[in-house]
Structures are given as structure tokens and as C-alpha cells.
Scaffold this active site. Structure first.
Site, short mmCIF file in Angstrom:
data_model
loop_
_atom_site.label_atom_id
_atom_site.label_comp_id
_atom_site.label_asym_id
_atom_site.label_seq_id
_atom_site.Cartn_x
_atom_site.Cartn_y
_atom_site.Cartn_z
N ARG A 16 -2.43 11.81 98.35
CA ARG A 16 -3.80 11.72 97.84
C ARG A 16 -4.14 10.35 97.26
NH1 ARG A 16 -2.86 17.19 94.46
NH2 ARG A 16 -0.70 16.59 94.90
N ASN A 177 1.07 24.82 84.86
CA ASN A 177 2.43 24.31 84.77
C ASN A 177 2.36 22.78 84.79
OD1 ASN A 177 5.21 23.74 85.23
ND2 ASN A 177 4.84 23.80 87.44
N LYS A 356 1.88 -27.68 85.84
CA LYS A 356 2.78 -26.86 86.67
C LYS A 356 4.18 -27.41 86.46
CE LYS A 356 4.60 -24.60 90.07
NZ LYS A 356 4.81 -25.02 91.43
N ASN A 391 3.03 -35.60 92.41
CA ASN A 391 4.40 -35.08 92.38
C ASN A 391 4.91 -34.66 93.74
OD1 ASN A 391 2.51 -32.96 92.45
ND2 ASN A 391 3.97 -31.52 91.56
N THR A 428 -5.82 -48.14 81.83
CA THR A 428 -6.74 -47.28 82.57
C THR A 428 -6.80 -47.69 84.04
OG1 THR A 428 -8.05 -46.82 80.63
CG2 THR A 428 -9.20 -46.73 82.72
C1 UD1 Z 1 3.51 20.20 90.82
C2 UD1 Z 1 3.87 21.67 90.57
C3 UD1 Z 1 2.67 22.37 89.95
C4 UD1 Z 1 2.24 21.67 88.69
C5 UD1 Z 1 2.00 20.16 88.95
C6 UD1 Z 1 1.80 19.46 87.63
C7 UD1 Z 1 5.45 22.30 92.30
C8 UD1 Z 1 5.65 23.09 93.56
N1 UD1 Z 1 4.20 22.31 91.81
O1 UD1 Z 1 2.48 20.18 91.78
O2 UD1 Z 1 2.99 23.72 89.65
O3 UD1 Z 1 1.05 22.26 88.19
O4 UD1 Z 1 3.13 19.58 89.59
O5 UD1 Z 1 1.43 18.12 87.77
O6 UD1 Z 1 6.40 21.75 91.79
N2 UD1 Z 1 8.34 15.12 94.64
C9 UD1 Z 1 9.56 14.78 95.18
N3 UD1 Z 1 9.94 15.28 96.38
C10 UD1 Z 1 9.16 16.13 97.09
C11 UD1 Z 1 7.89 16.48 96.56
C12 UD1 Z 1 7.52 15.98 95.33
O7 UD1 Z 1 10.31 14.02 94.57
O8 UD1 Z 1 9.58 16.55 98.18
C13 UD1 Z 1 7.94 14.56 93.34
C14 UD1 Z 1 6.68 13.73 93.41
O9 UD1 Z 1 7.02 12.35 93.61
C15 UD1 Z 1 6.04 13.97 92.05
C16 UD1 Z 1 6.55 15.33 91.64
O10 UD1 Z 1 7.65 15.63 92.46
O11 UD1 Z 1 6.44 13.02 91.10
C17 UD1 Z 1 5.48 16.39 91.77
O12 UD1 Z 1 5.06 16.45 93.13
P1 UD1 Z 1 3.55 16.68 93.52
O13 UD1 Z 1 3.45 16.75 94.99
O14 UD1 Z 1 2.67 15.74 92.82
O15 UD1 Z 1 3.34 18.15 92.95
P2 UD1 Z 1 1.98 18.83 92.53
O16 UD1 Z 1 1.24 19.24 93.73
O17 UD1 Z 1 1.26 17.96 91.57
CA CA Z 2 1.49 15.90 90.85
#
Ligand code: UD1
Ligand code: CA
Length: 471
Positions: A16, A177, A356, A391, A428
């Protein structure tokens, strides 16, 4: 907290954001999003931090290694971004043997602080009856896109992702959450092993560990924190909102510490301001910039990785990068200090002066219109208006050394490499091409010749020439 390991999930693409840069590397007040979560975990006292990387992993790994050298923070790789549950598994595979408890946290929540993380972990030791699992929740006005916290008889039983909601009642839930979960390693490992991709996105949801804990009859603590702390960054509008809050925090803290920061100034997270410094409106302070006691950075200046000494005055619209300005020095208006400029105490650099890789000794002055590149200027030397340190020969840079107390007259060109001795005098308009001994006068200009009464003759000739042409 020493035996608690934080697992920071930072492998997601961040679709996004619509960006070539991985989401967690987008800066908030000058530092990448992922920096703040890691710092919060360290501030909370976690003995170890494992950052799960994947998408754009090279840049995240490089940043983590550079910014958090010292052994407490390392990275684990999630090969394919198969969901937050899969990322948590990748992190868990890398925790040290000393770990007893894990705190798993979304890496895209930069406003969270050490104290907030402690609040999530605390019920595991202090609540009664003792819960086995703890998570952070948040009450929001608009829960669109978030996982909803579903309760039965007051107890948390499940997190259901927005896309998996089954009824309007569930959609109406405002408790979301936040993406922070704590439990003992054994329970977390057991819970993660049960995850399956049976949901709208076909991913492994970390949130399903809550369902597991609930069904296994483990007590679940839900710690409600403010929306200003738990806001996640998913798109650039949220990035802007989070940055606004972060900046308010930064500026407020400096103001309360005795610094005047006018509205409209921008101060990055790593900047340090000493008491009685003044940062005027329109100023942008970036990177590791430090403004000393009583110093003023006036309207519209942009400083990146610059040290400003005590009592110095940086006048409006000056731009400086990777440089230092001595105590009580004066710079600008409209000065340009490029990387490697080191201005001594009480030195002056005036308008339209560009420096610089140049050192200026204590009290040295270059007050107007000059280019000073690769210079080493002694104490109290005076560089006149229009002076240019030549320079660069098209291939290499060469150094101009100006001894203490030397005077360089206006409109001089100093062809480097060259050394101008202490207390010498360059007349000068001189083009200096060879060393000037100490106390010598260097002069290289055509001798003046006054032709008396010649101005009117010249004018008559030019007038006639013009009349001839317009016929
Ligand atoms: C997630 C939660 C959601 C919560 C929200 C809060 C899950 C399934 N959902 O959703 O319940 O309300 O956060 O902000 O967990 N990431 C990885 N590997 C992956 C996918 C994600 O490392 O395969 C990391 C992303 O970089 C990010 C974090 O996990 O930092 C959360 O992932 P994101 O896709 O933003 O989850 P949300 O849709 O926001
Ligand atoms: Ca998120």
C-alpha cells in the site's frame, strides 16, 4: 526483561506504500520506520532483538547492522512473505538459547515506546490469575483494515482480520489488534506450529496464535494502549500522520528541556539540542545534527549532520551538510557549507560563501562571495570578497593552505596546490600560482595607466560608431 527476546516483523513488502523502498525503510523524522520498534525493544530492556527481514532485505539488513552494532540486534530471513505467522516462525528459529519469553511485534508501528512494550509484557508476571499470553489492543474510531478483537464473556477468544469478518456485529467492533504479542517461548512455539492458511488471504496469520491460546484454556491478557501509540503505517497518509505525532513528541521534549523551537521548524529524531539554543521557523535539522548551548539557527536554514558550537549564529537561509561550526562563529545569511567544512571558534563566513572540505581557524573570516574548496585557513586570516580557491584541475583536487593572520585581497584566485605564509598579504586581484612566503606581499596585476582627458574622446568615438551602424 533480559531473557525476553523481541521479534520485530519487518519482512513485508508494504504494497500500500506503492514504493520501490521497503515499507519499514521509509523514514519518519529522518529514521527508518523499523528503527523505532527496535529501539523501543532495547529501551524496554529486551536482551536480544531479532528483526525478520525479507522484502528489500539487503537494505534493511544493512541498516540494522549499521545502526544497531553491538550484538544485541540481529536479523533472520523470511524467504517468502507468507504472512505474519510465517514471519514469526522465521524469527523464532533465530532466538538465542537464553530466551525464555518472546515479544513479537509488528515492525511498522514507529510510535511505540519501551514503556508501552513493558506494559504488554507485565501481565505475564504480575496479573492474577497469571495469564500465559498477552497482547496489545487499541480502541479506534475507524477499524477498517485492522484485525478485530473478538471477546466472549469479556475474555479475548480470537482476532479476526478485516477481510475475514463474518457479520456486521463483528465489523462494528472498535477494539483492534495492534500487532504486539508476548508469551513464553514454549507456548509461542506450540501455537505457531498450529497455524494454517485457511483465511481470505491464504496466509499464515500470527493472530491465530490467540485462537490457539484461548482454545487451550490459557489466560489471555489484553493491554489497551492509546491509538496515538499503536498506529501502524500502511500507506503514505498514515506515514504522514505518524510523522506528525512523532515530530510533536520530539519538539515538545526539546522545548521542555529548555530549547526554543519555533512552530514550523522540523527537527529529526537523531538531532540533539542544548539548552537555550533557538531554532527558528522554517529551519530543517536533519541527521545527526547538534546545536550547542545558546546557539541560534535562524529562519530557513537546512542543516544535515552538522555540529553548531555554543553561542554560534547561523543566519537565515544557510545550508550546511556534514560540517562543523565552532563556538560563537557566525555563518550566513545564504552561506553554503558543503561536506567537510570545519569552521573554527569565532570564525565568520558570510553571504554567498561556499566552502567544501575546508578548515577555518579560530577567528578567520570570509565575509562575502567566495569559493573555498580544499582549504586549510589559519587563525585570524581574512579572505576577501570574490576570492576563489581554484582547487580542481579537471582530474584532482588540490589544497590551498593559508597561514595564520594572512590577508587575501578581494577578487584573488588562488591556484592550488599552494601555500600562503603567515601574516602575508595578497593584493587585490592577484592570481596566486606560487607559494607566498610569510610576511611577503604577493601582487600579480597589470599596472594601472591613467590616460588624461581620454573619456570624452572615447565617448565621441563610440557615439559616432553607433550612428554609423543605425543608418
Ligand atoms: C496486522 C495484523 C492485524 C492488526 C494489524 C495492526 C496479522 C494477520 N494481522 O495486519 O490483526 O490489526 O497488523 O497494525 O498479523 N510482515 C512480515 N512478513 C510477512 C507479512 C508481514 O514480516 O509475510 C510484517 C510486515 O513487514 C509488518 C508486519 O509484519 O511490519 C505487519 O504486516 P502487515 O501486512 O502490515 O499486517 P496488517 O495487515 O497491518
Ligand atoms: Ca500493518
Amino acid at each position: 526483561m533480559e531473557k525476553t527476546t523481541a521479534i520485530v516483523l519487518a519482512a513485508g513488502q508494504g504494497t500500500r506504500m506503492k514504493s520501490a523502498l521497503p515499507k519499514v525503510m521509509h523514514p519518519v523524522c529522518g529514521l527508518p520506520i523499523v528503527h523505532f520498534g527496535i529501539q523501543a525493544a532495547l529501551d524496554a530492556g529486551c536482551g536480544e532483538v531479532v528483526v525478520v527481514v525479507g522484502h528489500g532485505r539487503a537494505s534493511v539488513e544493512a541498516y540494522v547492522a549499521r545502526a544497531f552494532a553491538g550484538g544485541r540486534v540481529h536479523t533472520a530471513v523470511q524467504e517468502r512473505q507468507a504472512g505474519t505467522g510465517d514471519a514469526a516462525r522465521a524469527g523464532l528459529a533465530h532466538i538465542g538459547a537464553q530466551t525464555e519469553r518472546v515479544l513479537i511485534m509488528n515492525g511498522d508501528v514507529p510510535l511505540v515506546r519501551g514503556a508501552d512494550l513493558l506494559a504488554v509484557v507485565r501481565p505475564l508476571d504480575e496479573a492474577s490469575p497469571r495469564p500465559a499470553f498477552s497482547l496489545a489492543t487499541c480502541l479506534v474510531g475507524d477499524a477498517t483494515g485492522y484485525g478485530r478483537v473478538l471477546r466472549a464473556g469479556g475474555e479475548v477468544v480470537e482476532i479476526r482480520e478485516h477481510r475475514d469478518l463474518r457479520s456486521d456485529d463483528e465489523r462494528a467492533v472498535r477494539e483492534i489488534n495492534a500487532g504486539f504479542y508476548a508469551a513464553d517461548v514454549a507456548l509461542m512455539r506450540e501455537a505457531l506450529a498450529t497455524l494454517a492458511p485457511d483465511n481470505a488471504q491464504g496466509e499464515l496469520y500470527l493472530t491465530d496464535v490467540v485462537t490457539f491460546a484461548s482454545r487451550a484454556g490459557k489466560g489471555i491478557a489484553a493491554v489497551t494502549l492509546g491509538a496515538d501509540v499503536l498506529a501502524g503505517v500502511n500507506d503514505r497518509e498514515q506515514l504522514a500522520q505518524v510523522e506528525r505525532t512523532m515530530h510533536e513528541r520530539i519538539v515538545r521534549a526539546w522545548r521542555l528541556a529548555g530549547v526554543t523551537v519555533r512552530d514550523g521548524a522540523r527537527v529529526d529524531a537523531a538531532v540533539v539540542l542544548e539548552p537555550d539554543a533557538t531554532v527558528e521557523s522554517g529551519v530543517v535539522l536533519r541527521g545527526v545534527t547538534r546545536v550547542g548551548k545558546g546557539a541560534t539557527v535562524d529562519v530557513g536554514c537546512v542543516l544535515a549532520n552538522v555540529t553548531v558550537g555554543e553561542g554560534a549564529l547561523v543566519k537565515p537561509y544557510s545550508v550546511a551538510t556534514d560540517s562543523s561550526i565552532g563556538a560563537r562563529a557566525q555563518v550566513g545569511p545564504f552561506a553554503h557549507l558543503r561536506p567537510g567544512s570545519e569552521l573554527g571558534d569565532e570564525s565568520h563566513v558570510g553571504n554567498f560563501v561556499e566552502t567544501k572540505a575546508t578548515k577555518m581557524g579560530r577567528g578567520a573570516k570570509a565575509n562575502h562571495l567566495a569559493y573555498l574548496g580544499n582549504g586549510d585557513i589559519g587563525e585570524g586570516a581574512n579572505i576577501g570578497a570574490g576570492t576563489i580557491f581554484c582547487n580542481y584541475d579537471g582530474f584532482q583536487k588540490h589544497t590551498t593552505t593559508v597561514g595564520p593572520g594572512a590577508f587575501i585581497g578581494s577578487d584573488s584566485q588562488i591556484v592550488a596546490p599552494v601555500t600562503i605564509g603567515a601574516n602575508s598579504y595578497v593584493a587585490t586581484g592577484t592570481t596566486v600560482t606560487m607559494d607566498v612566503p610569510a610576511d611577503a606581499l604577493a601582487i600579480s596585476r597589470v599596472k594601472q595607466d591613467n590616460k588624461l582627458g581620454y573619456a570624452s574622446k572615447l565617448r565621441a568615438r563610440l557615439r559616432a560608431s553607433k550612428a554609423q551602424k543605425s543608418k
